[in-house]
Structures are given as structure tokens and as C-alpha cells.
Design a protein around this motif. Structure first.
Motif, PDB file in Angstrom:
ATOM      1  N   GLU A 124     -58.656 -18.717  -9.289  1.00 33.24           N
ATOM      2  CA  GLU A 124     -58.669 -19.040 -10.707  1.00 33.24           C
ATOM      3  C   GLU A 124     -59.806 -18.302 -11.399  1.00 33.24           C
ATOM      4  O   GLU A 124     -60.914 -18.203 -10.871  1.00 33.24           O
ATOM      5  N   VAL A 125     -59.523 -17.805 -12.586  1.00 29.62           N
ATOM      6  CA  VAL A 125     -60.514 -17.068 -13.372  1.00 29.62           C
ATOM      7  C   VAL A 125     -60.816 -17.883 -14.620  1.00 29.62           C
ATOM      8  O   VAL A 125     -59.948 -18.078 -15.474  1.00 29.62           O
ATOM      9  N   ALA A 126     -62.052 -18.382 -14.714  1.00 30.80           N
ATOM     10  CA  ALA A 126     -62.444 -19.179 -15.866  1.00 30.80           C
ATOM     11  C   ALA A 126     -62.402 -18.335 -17.133  1.00 30.80           C
ATOM     12  O   ALA A 126     -62.797 -17.172 -17.136  1.00 30.80           O
ATOM     13  N   ALA A 127     -61.911 -18.928 -18.213  1.00 30.14           N
ATOM     14  CA  ALA A 127     -61.810 -18.229 -19.484  1.00 30.14           C
ATOM     15  C   ALA A 127     -63.195 -17.878 -20.011  1.00 30.14           C
ATOM     16  O   ALA A 127     -64.123 -18.689 -19.953  1.00 30.14           O
ATOM     17  N   LEU A 128     -63.319 -16.652 -20.520  1.00 34.26           N
ATOM     18  CA  LEU A 128     -64.566 -16.230 -21.154  1.00 34.26           C
ATOM     19  C   LEU A 128     -64.581 -16.688 -22.610  1.00 34.26           C
ATOM     20  O   LEU A 128     -63.527 -16.875 -23.222  1.00 34.26           O
ATOM     21  N   PRO A 129     -65.768 -16.872 -23.189  1.00 31.46           N
ATOM     22  CA  PRO A 129     -65.832 -17.313 -24.590  1.00 31.46           C
ATOM     23  C   PRO A 129     -65.389 -16.252 -25.586  1.00 31.46           C
ATOM     24  O   PRO A 129     -65.146 -16.563 -26.746  1.00 31.46           O
TER      25      PRO A 129
END
Length: 476
Positions: free
Chosen positions: A446-451
Motif C-alpha cells: 500500500e502506498v500512502a497518499a501524499l498531501p
């Protein structure tokens, strides 16, 4: 929030990205998936990470948006690999990038497999120019051709392919077969017949059979277009077998152990449905699947506060503010004494008579604080006193209530935003769990969303950290 908050269930196998890109036997990584899920960014981030870990990498993108060039600091990508500056090469790796030029790749094939006169005739043919610029499936087929060329050169340790932004992710796999079917189709064979049949027998065949069909085709296509097609087919006749041979070779290359497919998807129902279909197709075609990249997953640093509790707290704050507002605006109640506002005050509290205003100021009082109408300069008290420069008690009281109300409103709004975020997290988790239940054997990262959007190498490195499940990767 941290990437630790977007964790998979213990039952789901993890995709170890660093193990994949560090393996010298991995020579090709194909990033595939439906449109808009982040394939281009994923491919670029993998390229940066692999290069900085010591591999000589080329990233091939077919994305016309040119985001890859911008994020890598290159003014423009073309059909030739360009080295990316700013990559840490201390481990001995390099990063190159290129963007498929579909027509130029087709031209290179013609120039490389035909003599000069025949190549010129093909390149100048109007039907060829239309075919090379936009025939259905040509872009996908040329991506396969370019991949085959890069692999045949054996110049790169690792080739990372960003598949075309087509309607269906399966177009990349289907393109060679579709083009082969076109070249082997009845229409092409009919148009090739005049070139293959010679002598009087050929003339009889043309006179008896072809005249009627040529007339029909001329009406449907136009006489000039038909002649252009026939000229193109005659010139390409000796190359058709080469197209099919190379397409078959590249297809076998995709099935080879040195190739790894990464299916990229967003944590949304439609994207994961497409990803599941692609996983099944890869298995049916016996192509090596490395795993699923679940991109732009949301997280929260306060996951212990559920959506229900956050909404309940927000409602409680809103109700309290409503009660306070009602009490402050009730005209029949004195908020200080609780007595009826119309009740006459005690005689001892009666206001002074008008003669008080005419009395002389006490000794030592500043004259400029008084006029005939009373005090006009509230800020004129003695320096060092507690009231100097301060508003009156009445003005201070008026400021306290709005400030408190604003803080309560802000807190209620933040609680509602948190509740919405937790609902998104729950929906994404349910969608992901449905996929892992259907395909429990598929490794997932899983790749956490960037701001914000990724627009430079630093952003690509941050994505690479998330791809590799680096615990130091955090969102701002």
C-alpha cells in the motif's frame, strides 16, 4: 499521518519491492492497470529507487501527459533514452527515461527491415501515414516493439514499462494478436493477391474475380484510398512476417521468468475490479505477476477515534453552542442576576444625578480624559496600571463569547472532517479486503497518499519509500 496507519491484514502477503528491484534476474517490470491510478508515477518512483540502489535503469513511458519528464527534471522526453540528473549514483546505478513516439518507432521498423527505395515508398504512402499515426492498437503494439528493442540491446539492467493509458489495461497484452489478426485477415490477403499472382493465370484471376470486388471497394473506400492501401500492402508484404515474428518474441519475453508485472490500482471498487480481471488474465496467459500496488491509500493519525464517536462529539458541541446562544439572547433574563430585566433596581444602585457629570475632576486626574459629556479616552490611564491600553470590562466580555463559540465551531468542524476521513478509510479497507479474499495469493503493498502532487525527484523518492514500506515515510 504515517504509512504505518495504512497496514494490510496479517493474512495478506506483502509485496517486497526492494527484493524485486534488487534481484539481478529481474530485467523487466511492467506497471499496468486502468487509467488514472498512478502507473506513470509508480514506474518513475521504481526507476529512481532502483537506480539509487545500484541498477542501470531505463523507464519507458507511453503517457502523453509528459508528467514523467517534469518530475525528473527533463525538459522533454522522446524516443531516445535520456539520462536523468540529480539521481544519487553513489551505488553505481544510473537512471534513463524515454517516452514512446509511436510513429517514429513504426518508421524505425520500416527503415530497419526494408531497402532504401521500398522504405521510402512505404513512409510516403498516405495509408501508412494514417496507420502509423492512429490505427487502433498501434500504440500498444509499438510499445511492445520498443520493449523488444531495449531488451535486445542488453544495455540496461532493468527496464520499467509504463503501459499505455488505454481504456482497458488488457490492450497492452492484446495488441500483438490484434495486429497479427489484421495482417492475416481476409481483407489484407485479398489486397495482396495481385502482388502474389503472376502470369496469365494471374491476369485471368484479376479480370474475373478482382474487378467486381475492386469496384465495390472503390465505392466504399474511394478509388485513391484503395490504390494507397494496395500500394502499402504490396510494399509491406515482405515485412508482415517480421511483425508477427517480433510480436511473438516479445510476448514470450513477457512470459519469461525475468519479467515481473505490477498491477497498480486505487482503493476504489472499479479500479480493483479491473485489477482483479487483469490478475486473472495474467494467470491465464502464464505471465509472472509480482503483486498489487494499492496506490493513494488514506490514513489517519487518530484512528482510535471512530467516525461514530467523532460525529457524536460534534453534535454535542453544536447543541451546547445552541443552548448558550439562546441563553445569551433571551430578553427576559438578566444573565448576571437571573432577575427580570424589567424589575426596578435597588435604590442604592440607582444611577447618579446629572449633577455628578458637572462635578470637578478629582485632584491629579488627567484633564484630557474628561469633557462635558464624560470620559472619551479609555486608553488614557496611567502607564503601568492594569487598565492602561486595555478595553473596558464590557468590551472584554463581548469578546469572550464569540471567541469561545468560534473555538467550539472549529472543534465541531474538525470532528466532522475526521469522521469523513474514517468513513473513507473503512470503505477503502472493505474494498481491499474483497480483493484479497478473491486473490489471497497476490502480494500487496500500500502506498500512502501524499498531501500534494508529485512534481520532482524528491516526490518520487517519497513514493519509493512508501512502495518499499519504509517506516520513515510520513505524510505532512
Amino acid at each position: 499521518m504515517t504509512s504505518d496507519n495504512t497496514t494490510l491484514d496479517a493474512s495478506a502477503p506483502r509485496l517486497e519491492v526492494d527484493t524485486l528491484i534488487d534481484d539481478p534476474h529481474t530485467r523487466i517490470v511492467v506497471c499496468c492497470g486502468s487509467g488514472g491510478v498512478g502507473k506513470t508515477t509508480t514506474a518513475a518512483a521504481l526507476g529512481v529507487r532502483a537506480a539509487e540502489r545500484g541498477r542501470k535503469v531505463v523507464v519507458l513511458t507511453i503517457d502523453p501527459a509528459r508528467r514523467l519528464a517534469q518530475s525528473m527534471g527533463i525538459s522533454e522526453l522522446d524516443n531516445v533514452p535520456r539520462q536523468v540528473k540529480g539521481v544519487d549514483e553513489s551505488a553505481g546505478g544510473e537512471l534513463h527515461a524515454m517516452m514512446l513516439d509511436m510513429k517514429r518507432t513504426f518508421d524505425e521498423i520500416v527503415e530497419g527491415h526494408a531497402d532504401a527505395d521500398r522504405a521510402r515508398a512505404i513512409l510516403e504512402n498516405p495509408f501508412y501515414q494514417s496507420l502509423s499515426a492512429g490505427f487502433a492498437g498501434t500504440q500498444e503494439y509499438m510499445a511492445m516493439e520498443k520493449l523488444g528493442q531495449l531488451r535486445a540491446n542488453d544495455e540496461w539492467d532493468l527496464i520499467i514499462v509504463d503501459t499505455p493509458p488505454s481504456r482497458s489495461a488488457l490492450d497492452f497484452l492484446d495488441a500483438p494478436k490484434r495486429l497479427g489478426s489484421f495482417l492475416d485477415g481476409k481483407f489484407i490477403r485479398v489486397l495482396m493477391a495481385p502482388a502474389k499472382v503472376g502470369g496469365r493465370a494471374g491476369m485471368k484471376f484479376l479480370n474475373v474475380g478482382m474487378s467486381m470486388m475492386t469496384g465495390t471497394l472503390s465505392k466504399l473506400m474511394g478509388g485513391q484510398l484503395l490504390r494507397d492501401v494496395q500500394t502499402f500492402v504490396a510494399a509491406m508484404d515482405t515485412m508482415f512476417g517480421g511483425f508477427r515474428t517480433r510480436a511473438d518474441a516479445t510476448y514470450r519475453l513477457l512470459q519469461a521468468p525475468g519479467t515481473a508485472f505490477l498491477v497498480v490500482a486505487a482503493p476504489e471498487r472499479d479500479a480493483l475490479r479491473e485489477a482483479a480481471y487483469f490478475v486473472e488474465r495474467l494467470a491465464a496467459e502464464q505471465m509472472p505477476l509480482a503483486g498489487l500496488v494499492l496506490n493513494r491509500v488514506h490514513g489517519s493519525g487518530a484512528a482510535q477515534l471512530s467516525a461514530e464517536r467523532a460525529l457524536a462529539a460534534a453534535e454535542a458541541l453544536t447543541d451546547r453552542m445552541a443552548e448558550d446562544t439562546h441563553a445569551d439572547t433571551d430578553p427576559d433574563t438578566d444573565p448576571d442576576t437571573g432577575t427580570d430585566a424589567g424589575t426596578a433596581p435597588d435604590a442604592a444602585a440607582a444611577p447618579a444625578t446629572d449633577s455628578t457629570a458637572d462635578a470637578a475632576p478629582p485632584p491629579g486626574h488627567a484633564e484630557n480624559n474628561l469633557e462635558a459629556t464624560g470620559i472619551v479616552d479609555l486608553d488614557g490611564g496611567k502607564a503601568g496600571s492594569r487598565t492602561a491600553g486595555s478595553p473596558s470590562p464590557a468590551a472584554a466580555a463581548e469578546q469572550v463569547t464569540p471567541t469561545s463559540a468560534s473555538a467550539a465551531q472549529l472543534a465541531a468542524g474538525l470532528l466532522r472532517l475526521h469522521a469523513e476521513r474514517m468513513q473513507v478509510l473503512a470503505r477503502e479497507r472493505r474494498t481491499r479486503d474483497r480483493f484479497t479474499a478473491l486473490h489471497p495469493e497476490v502480494p500487496v503493498t500500500e502506498v500512502a497518499a501524499l498531501p500534494g502532487d508529485v512534481h520532482d525527484l524528491a516526490g518520487l523518492r517519497a513514493i519509493g519509500d512508501r512502495l518499499a514500506l519504509n517506516p520513515t515515510a510520513t505524510d505532512d
